[in-house]
Design an enzyme around this catalytic site. Structure first.
Site, mmCIF file in Angstrom:
data_model
loop_
_atom_site.group_PDB
_atom_site.id
_atom_site.type_symbol
_atom_site.label_atom_id
_atom_site.label_comp_id
_atom_site.label_asym_id
_atom_site.label_seq_id
_atom_site.Cartn_x
_atom_site.Cartn_y
_atom_site.Cartn_z
ATOM 1 N N GLU A 149 0.831 -1.210 0.000
ATOM 2 C CA GLU A 149 0.000 0.000 0.000
ATOM 3 C C GLU A 149 0.861 1.254 0.000
ATOM 4 O O GLU A 149 1.816 1.354 0.780
ATOM 5 C CB GLU A 149 -0.891 -0.010 1.251
ATOM 6 C CG GLU A 149 -2.270 0.517 1.016
ATOM 7 C CD GLU A 149 -3.071 -0.343 0.044
ATOM 8 O OE1 GLU A 149 -3.272 0.115 -1.100
ATOM 9 O OE2 GLU A 149 -3.495 -1.444 0.420
ATOM 10 N N ASP A 165 3.099 2.202 -4.782
ATOM 11 C CA ASP A 165 3.084 2.334 -6.251
ATOM 12 C C ASP A 165 3.697 3.647 -6.714
ATOM 13 O O ASP A 165 4.500 3.676 -7.648
ATOM 14 C CB ASP A 165 1.683 2.120 -6.845
ATOM 15 C CG ASP A 165 0.596 3.033 -6.298
ATOM 16 O OD1 ASP A 165 0.840 3.734 -5.290
ATOM 17 O OD2 ASP A 165 -0.506 3.050 -6.887
ATOM 18 N N GLY A 193 -12.453 2.649 -1.456
ATOM 19 C CA GLY A 193 -11.066 2.213 -1.608
ATOM 20 C C GLY A 193 -10.928 0.992 -2.504
ATOM 21 O O GLY A 193 -9.925 0.296 -2.471
ATOM 22 N N SER A 209 -11.376 1.313 -5.830
ATOM 23 C CA SER A 209 -10.989 1.849 -7.118
ATOM 24 C C SER A 209 -12.079 1.970 -8.159
ATOM 25 O O SER A 209 -11.923 1.570 -9.303
ATOM 26 C CB SER A 209 -9.846 1.035 -7.682
ATOM 27 O OG SER A 209 -8.832 1.938 -7.931
ATOM 28 N N SER A 210 -13.179 2.578 -7.749
ATOM 29 C CA SER A 210 -14.236 2.876 -8.716
ATOM 30 C C SER A 210 -13.718 3.839 -9.775
ATOM 31 O O SER A 210 -14.099 3.762 -10.945
ATOM 32 C CB SER A 210 -15.443 3.497 -7.999
ATOM 33 O OG SER A 210 -15.041 4.597 -7.204
ATOM 34 N N GLU A 247 -6.188 11.103 -13.693
ATOM 35 C CA GLU A 247 -6.427 11.292 -12.258
ATOM 36 C C GLU A 247 -5.426 12.290 -11.661
ATOM 37 O O GLU A 247 -5.779 13.122 -10.836
ATOM 38 C CB GLU A 247 -6.351 9.940 -11.537
ATOM 39 C CG GLU A 247 -6.999 10.005 -10.183
ATOM 40 C CD GLU A 247 -7.692 8.727 -9.765
ATOM 41 O OE1 GLU A 247 -7.956 8.609 -8.570
ATOM 42 O OE2 GLU A 247 -7.990 7.859 -10.605
ATOM 43 N N ASP A 298 -3.824 1.006 -9.521
ATOM 44 C CA ASP A 298 -5.261 0.759 -9.709
ATOM 45 C C ASP A 298 -5.613 0.580 -11.180
ATOM 46 O O ASP A 298 -6.366 -0.316 -11.561
ATOM 47 C CB ASP A 298 -6.075 1.928 -9.130
ATOM 48 C CG ASP A 298 -5.873 2.067 -7.626
ATOM 49 O OD1 ASP A 298 -5.188 1.202 -7.043
ATOM 50 O OD2 ASP A 298 -6.384 3.037 -7.041
ATOM 51 N N TYR A 343 -3.672 12.520 1.076
ATOM 52 C CA TYR A 343 -2.999 11.601 0.146
ATOM 53 C C TYR A 343 -1.813 12.315 -0.510
ATOM 54 O O TYR A 343 -0.704 11.795 -0.580
ATOM 55 C CB TYR A 343 -4.007 11.135 -0.912
ATOM 56 C CG TYR A 343 -3.505 10.018 -1.799
ATOM 57 C CD1 TYR A 343 -3.844 8.698 -1.537
ATOM 58 C CD2 TYR A 343 -2.707 10.283 -2.908
ATOM 59 C CE1 TYR A 343 -3.394 7.663 -2.344
ATOM 60 C CE2 TYR A 343 -2.257 9.258 -3.724
ATOM 61 C CZ TYR A 343 -2.607 7.953 -3.433
ATOM 62 O OH TYR A 343 -2.157 6.938 -4.244
#
Length: 385
Positions: A34, A37, A126, A128-129, A162, A174, A223
């Site tokens: 987590e 990435d 969480g 990842s829509s 994004e 994701d 984030y």
């Protein structure tokens, strides 16, 4: 009604014709790795059987007319004009951003379309829509315009949308797993080289996702702050990214970094040890050793709670309950960006009912809200329906 039917049906209702093209992209759950990435590190997610479907049809002009079936909302923009954000509706940023960056690679893409979008990934969970939406729209455009773009390129375009259009500095995990997922497999991804290693889900193991129903929104500052702290740490070590720092190298300079900035040291400790945990998890899975994997998942959660500081009390309690119910036959941890959302648990399938019952008994009693429990199947990535 499943998504494969819902998107085409919504299209037919809104546009009065049958769609010519339908695509589907899955959401994902990350088993371990987590916040590694965007540090060029290692992750091990799988695509899940919840996702986003896009159904549509070519138009004779350059307009994109988009209907979001789940929200009953519309967006419209012209592919021959500069594509700007529509700030009144957040979801439109993911669609517009993807089309904009597809055009950057393929300027010839000005083909208009009518499309309907429907998804069943729980929003703000969480799972990842957003990546499922980006990758499904990207694939739709690629097939619509017969564009020379691979699924990896579509994933990176989704990430760029994004980062640059929506404003969340997420990494590439994701989108990559949504684009490249494999049935019955976890995918170890090297987020620097983009190399992937499929690892079978151990026979008889179930992937459980438990939603705390605490919504998170990653575009808010936390984030992006974590990302800046990781960049500071990489600078301190004189490397391109924290992926280049081994556990031994970190330990040798840990006190020096702590003296400079305690928080940055904590963030770095999480990323460096988490990268090692992903590599160890691949070995555990190859040996079918769920107990070893469970231990690694537990360490990963503790590190996210104590060093990366992205968990909330509801999430910590869900993990504690799942670990108690599973014992040494598997593991549980928070999954996703943090500050709410879901936990993931891996355990023998015959434990599912007892885990579900144990959590249902205790979680609501403490927090006054019920969890949502999903049993997932590792699924194929983006594909035409």
């Amino acid at each position: 009604m499943n998504l494969q039917q819902k998107a085409p049906q919504a299209f037919e209702q809104q546009f009065g014709a049958k769609p010519e093209l339908s695509v589907y992209a899955p959401g994902r759950v990350n088993i371990i790795g987590e916040h590694t990435d965007y540090n060029d590190g290692f992750v091990m997610p799988c695509a899940i059987d919840y996702g986003t479907a896009v159904s549509g049809k070519v138009r004779s002009d350059s307009l994109f007319k988009v209907y979001a079936a789940d929200l009953d909302e519309w967006d419209e923009f012209d592919l021959k004009a500069p594509i700007e954000p529509n700030n009144s509706k957040k979801w439109t940023g993911y669609v517009r951003g993807v089309v904009k960056f597809i055009q950057e690679k393929c300027p010839q893409f000005t083909q208009g379309a009518d499309l309907a979008i429907s998804g069943n990934v729980p929003l703000g969970s969480g799972l990842s829509s957003s990546a499922a939406l980006e990758v499904s729209v990207g694939k739709f455009c690629q097939l619509l315009g017969d564009l020379p773009l691979s699924n990896v390129e579509l994933a990176l375009i989704g990430q760029k949308a994004e980062n640059k259009f929506v404003g969340c500095q997420c990494g590439n995990m994701d989108q990559l797993i949504s684009a490249l997922g494999q049935e019955d497999h976890l995918l170890m991804i090297d987020c620097r080289s983009l190399e992937t290693k499929p690892t079978p889900v151990p026979k008889g193991a179930a992937v459980m996702i438990i939603n705390s129903n605490v919504k998170h929104d990653l575009v808010t500052g936390e984030y992006n702050t974590r990302r800046q702290q990781c960049e500071k740490a990489a600078e301190f070590f004189g490397v391109k990214a924290l992926r280049d720092v081994s556990v031994e190298q970190f330990k040798a300079k840990e006190q020096e970094l702590e003296a400079l900035d305690k928080d940055v040291a904590k963030r770095a400790r999480h990323v460096v040890t988490e990268n090692q945990r992903v590599l160890d998890a691949v070995k555990a899975l190859k040996q079918g050793d769920l107990a070893a994997l469970g231990k690694l998942m537990g360490q990963s959660h503790d590190s996210m709670r104590d060093d990366f500081e992205i968990t909330v009390p509801e999430i910590d309690y869900l993990v504690e309950l799942a670990q108690e119910a599973i014992g040494t036959t598997g593991g549980a941890r928070m999954t996703g960006g943090g500050f709410g959302g879901c936990i993931v648990a891996l355990a023998p399938a015959d434990k599912v009912d007892s885990v579900r019952a144990y959590i249902a008994k205790h979680y609501k009693a403490r927090f006054g809200k019920a969890e949502t429990f999903y049993v997932c199947h590792a699924s194929q990535g983006v594909h035409q329906l």
